[in-house]
Design a protein around this motif. Structure first.
Motif, PDB file in Angstrom:
ATOM      1  N   LEU A  77      37.366  28.144   5.318  1.00  0.00           N
ATOM      2  CA  LEU A  77      36.343  28.805   6.125  1.00  0.00           C
ATOM      3  C   LEU A  77      35.520  29.808   5.316  1.00  0.00           C
ATOM      4  CD1 LEU A  77      38.461  29.362   9.339  1.00  0.00           C
ATOM      5  CD2 LEU A  77      36.409  27.918   9.158  1.00  0.00           C
ATOM      6  N   GLY A  78      35.992  30.154   4.118  1.00  0.00           N
ATOM      7  CA  GLY A  78      35.286  31.137   3.305  1.00  0.00           C
ATOM      8  C   GLY A  78      35.406  32.540   3.879  1.00  0.00           C
ATOM      9  N   LEU A  79      36.581  32.867   4.401  1.00  0.00           N
ATOM     10  CA  LEU A  79      36.821  34.173   5.021  1.00  0.00           C
ATOM     11  C   LEU A  79      37.878  34.951   4.263  1.00  0.00           C
ATOM     12  CD1 LEU A  79      37.018  33.030   8.763  1.00  0.00           C
ATOM     13  CD2 LEU A  79      35.162  34.323   7.700  1.00  0.00           C
ATOM     14  N   GLU A  80      37.884  36.264   4.473  1.00  0.00           N
ATOM     15  CA  GLU A  80      38.941  37.117   3.928  1.00  0.00           C
ATOM     16  C   GLU A  80      39.972  37.455   4.996  1.00  0.00           C
ATOM     17  OE1 GLU A  80      37.473  40.516   1.843  1.00  0.00           O
ATOM     18  OE2 GLU A  80      35.930  39.349   0.834  1.00  0.00           O
ATOM     19  N   VAL A  81      39.554  37.354   6.266  1.00  0.00           N
ATOM     20  CA  VAL A  81      40.424  37.696   7.396  1.00  0.00           C
ATOM     21  C   VAL A  81      40.191  36.670   8.498  1.00  0.00           C
ATOM     22  CG1 VAL A  81      40.897  39.423   9.187  1.00  0.00           C
ATOM     23  CG2 VAL A  81      40.310  40.161   6.873  1.00  0.00           C
ATOM     24  N   LEU A  82      41.278  36.254   9.173  1.00  0.00           N
ATOM     25  CA  LEU A  82      41.160  35.376  10.339  1.00  0.00           C
ATOM     26  C   LEU A  82      41.253  36.230  11.594  1.00  0.00           C
ATOM     27  CD1 LEU A  82      43.516  32.513   9.146  1.00  0.00           C
ATOM     28  CD2 LEU A  82      41.019  32.464   9.230  1.00  0.00           C
ATOM     29  N   ASP A  83      40.294  36.074  12.497  1.00  0.00           N
ATOM     30  CA  ASP A  83      40.286  36.855  13.729  1.00  0.00           C
ATOM     31  C   ASP A  83      41.400  36.441  14.677  1.00  0.00           C
ATOM     32  OD1 ASP A  83      37.896  38.350  13.109  1.00  0.00           O
ATOM     33  OD2 ASP A  83      36.781  36.508  13.503  1.00  0.00           O
ATOM     34  N   LEU A  94      30.757  36.975  15.310  1.00  0.00           N
ATOM     35  CA  LEU A  94      31.310  35.648  15.547  1.00  0.00           C
ATOM     36  C   LEU A  94      32.816  35.690  15.353  1.00  0.00           C
ATOM     37  CD1 LEU A  94      30.810  32.571  16.017  1.00  0.00           C
ATOM     38  CD2 LEU A  94      30.738  32.372  13.527  1.00  0.00           C
ATOM     39  N   VAL A  95      33.553  35.177  16.302  1.00  0.00           N
ATOM     40  CA  VAL A  95      35.012  35.110  16.215  1.00  0.00           C
ATOM     41  C   VAL A  95      35.392  33.651  16.013  1.00  0.00           C
ATOM     42  CG1 VAL A  95      37.188  35.470  17.441  1.00  0.00           C
ATOM     43  CG2 VAL A  95      35.336  37.140  17.667  1.00  0.00           C
ATOM     44  N   ILE A  96      36.122  33.389  14.946  1.00  0.00           N
ATOM     45  CA  ILE A  96      36.593  32.038  14.659  1.00  0.00           C
ATOM     46  C   ILE A  96      38.100  32.011  14.881  1.00  0.00           C
ATOM     47  CG2 ILE A  96      36.872  30.268  12.884  1.00  0.00           C
ATOM     48  CD1 ILE A  96      34.287  31.255  11.635  1.00  0.00           C
ATOM     49  N   ALA A  97      38.548  31.074  15.706  1.00  0.00           N
ATOM     50  CA  ALA A  97      39.975  30.897  15.976  1.00  0.00           C
ATOM     51  C   ALA A  97      40.472  29.670  15.223  1.00  0.00           C
ATOM     52  CB  ALA A  97      40.213  30.731  17.469  1.00  0.00           C
ATOM     53  N   THR A  98      41.653  29.777  14.638  1.00  0.00           N
ATOM     54  CA  THR A  98      42.256  28.654  13.927  1.00  0.00           C
ATOM     55  C   THR A  98      43.634  28.401  14.516  1.00  0.00           C
ATOM     56  OG1 THR A  98      43.276  30.050  12.241  1.00  0.00           O
ATOM     57  CG2 THR A  98      41.055  29.260  11.786  1.00  0.00           C
ATOM     58  N   LYS A  99      44.275  27.339  14.056  1.00  0.00           N
ATOM     59  CA  LYS A  99      45.636  27.063  14.509  1.00  0.00           C
ATOM     60  C   LYS A  99      46.484  26.610  13.338  1.00  0.00           C
ATOM     61  CE  LYS A  99      43.918  22.785  16.351  1.00  0.00           C
ATOM     62  NZ  LYS A  99      43.073  22.476  17.446  1.00  0.00           N
ATOM     63  N   VAL A 100      47.761  26.933  13.423  1.00  0.00           N
ATOM     64  CA  VAL A 100      48.735  26.569  12.399  1.00  0.00           C
ATOM     65  C   VAL A 100      49.968  26.009  13.105  1.00  0.00           C
ATOM     66  CG1 VAL A 100      47.912  28.327  10.772  1.00  0.00           C
ATOM     67  CG2 VAL A 100      49.776  28.878  12.336  1.00  0.00           C
ATOM     68  N   GLY A 101      50.856  25.385  12.341  1.00  0.00           N
ATOM     69  CA  GLY A 101      52.108  24.898  12.899  1.00  0.00           C
ATOM     70  C   GLY A 101      52.236  23.393  12.897  1.00  0.00           C
ATOM     71  N   ALA A 102      51.235  22.684  12.380  1.00  0.00           N
ATOM     72  CA  ALA A 102      51.302  21.224  12.308  1.00  0.00           C
ATOM     73  C   ALA A 102      50.495  20.744  11.113  1.00  0.00           C
ATOM     74  CB  ALA A 102      50.766  20.593  13.588  1.00  0.00           C
ATOM     75  N   VAL A 103      50.922  19.621  10.565  1.00  0.00           N
ATOM     76  CA  VAL A 103      50.201  18.976   9.460  1.00  0.00           C
ATOM     77  C   VAL A 103      50.074  17.496   9.785  1.00  0.00           C
ATOM     78  CG1 VAL A 103      50.940  20.607   7.674  1.00  0.00           C
ATOM     79  CG2 VAL A 103      52.337  18.597   8.150  1.00  0.00           C
ATOM     80  N   ARG A 104      49.088  16.864   9.187  1.00  0.00           N
ATOM     81  CA  ARG A 104      48.903  15.430   9.378  1.00  0.00           C
ATOM     82  C   ARG A 104      49.994  14.666   8.645  1.00  0.00           C
ATOM     83  NH1 ARG A 104      45.824  13.388  13.429  1.00  0.00           N
ATOM     84  NH2 ARG A 104      43.910  14.579  13.594  1.00  0.00           N
ATOM     85  N   ARG A 154      32.410  25.708   8.298  1.00  0.00           N
ATOM     86  CA  ARG A 154      31.793  26.545   7.257  1.00  0.00           C
ATOM     87  C   ARG A 154      30.401  26.027   6.893  1.00  0.00           C
ATOM     88  NH1 ARG A 154      34.402  28.238   1.416  1.00  0.00           N
ATOM     89  NH2 ARG A 154      32.643  29.490   0.733  1.00  0.00           N
ATOM     90  N   GLU A 155      30.267  24.712   6.713  1.00  0.00           N
ATOM     91  CA  GLU A 155      28.962  24.144   6.361  1.00  0.00           C
ATOM     92  C   GLU A 155      27.921  24.406   7.449  1.00  0.00           C
ATOM     93  OE1 GLU A 155      29.337  19.982   5.379  1.00  0.00           O
ATOM     94  OE2 GLU A 155      30.935  20.397   3.945  1.00  0.00           O
ATOM     95  N   ALA A 156      28.349  24.352   8.699  1.00  0.00           N
ATOM     96  CA  ALA A 156      27.417  24.508   9.815  1.00  0.00           C
ATOM     97  C   ALA A 156      27.071  25.965  10.102  1.00  0.00           C
ATOM     98  CB  ALA A 156      27.995  23.864  11.066  1.00  0.00           C
ATOM     99  N   LEU A 157      28.011  26.876   9.918  1.00  0.00           N
ATOM    100  CA  LEU A 157      27.817  28.243  10.403  1.00  0.00           C
ATOM    101  C   LEU A 157      27.763  29.330   9.336  1.00  0.00           C
ATOM    102  CD1 LEU A 157      30.239  28.135  13.486  1.00  0.00           C
ATOM    103  CD2 LEU A 157      27.759  27.780  13.447  1.00  0.00           C
TER     104      LEU A 157
END
Length: 97
Positions: A53-59, A17-27, A7-10
């Motif tokens: 990410l400051g988004l309303e929708v994840l692509d 721009l399409v941003i992909a994220t991942k879920v299913g694990a935590v530190r 978010r800070e960089a872009l």
């Protein structure tokens, strides 16, 4: 942390721009990755990604499935009793079909 750096960089994000994220694990407590597969875990992860990410929708949201020799892993605090359906048996059925 990674999403905050993205978010800070872009941000503001350019059109298309399409941003992909991942879920299913935590530190884990020592920096290791632990499974986080419950519906509440997944919902929390999606909302965290949106906020960071400051988004309303994840692509694109990828599911990080974690496997061991026995099948799909579950975090020790999330293990179910032997009578409960588990992700492992569901995953085994899906992969053997």
């Amino acid at each position: 942390m990674t999403n905050q750096l993205i978010r800070e960089a872009l941000h503001p994000y350019r059109e298309g721009l399409v941003i992909a994220t991942k879920v299913g694990a935590v530190r884990g407590p020592h920096g290791s990755w632990e499974p986080a597969f419950t519906p509440a875990d997944l919902e929390r992860a999606v909302h965290d990604n949106l906020r960071h990410l400051g988004l309303e929708v994840l692509d694109v949201v990828n599911f990080r499935a974690m496997f061991s020799a026995e099948g799909l892993m579950e975090a020790p605090s999330r293990r179910r009793s032997p009578r409960s359906p588990s992700f492992s048996s569901a995953a085994s059925s899906a992969t053997s079909a």
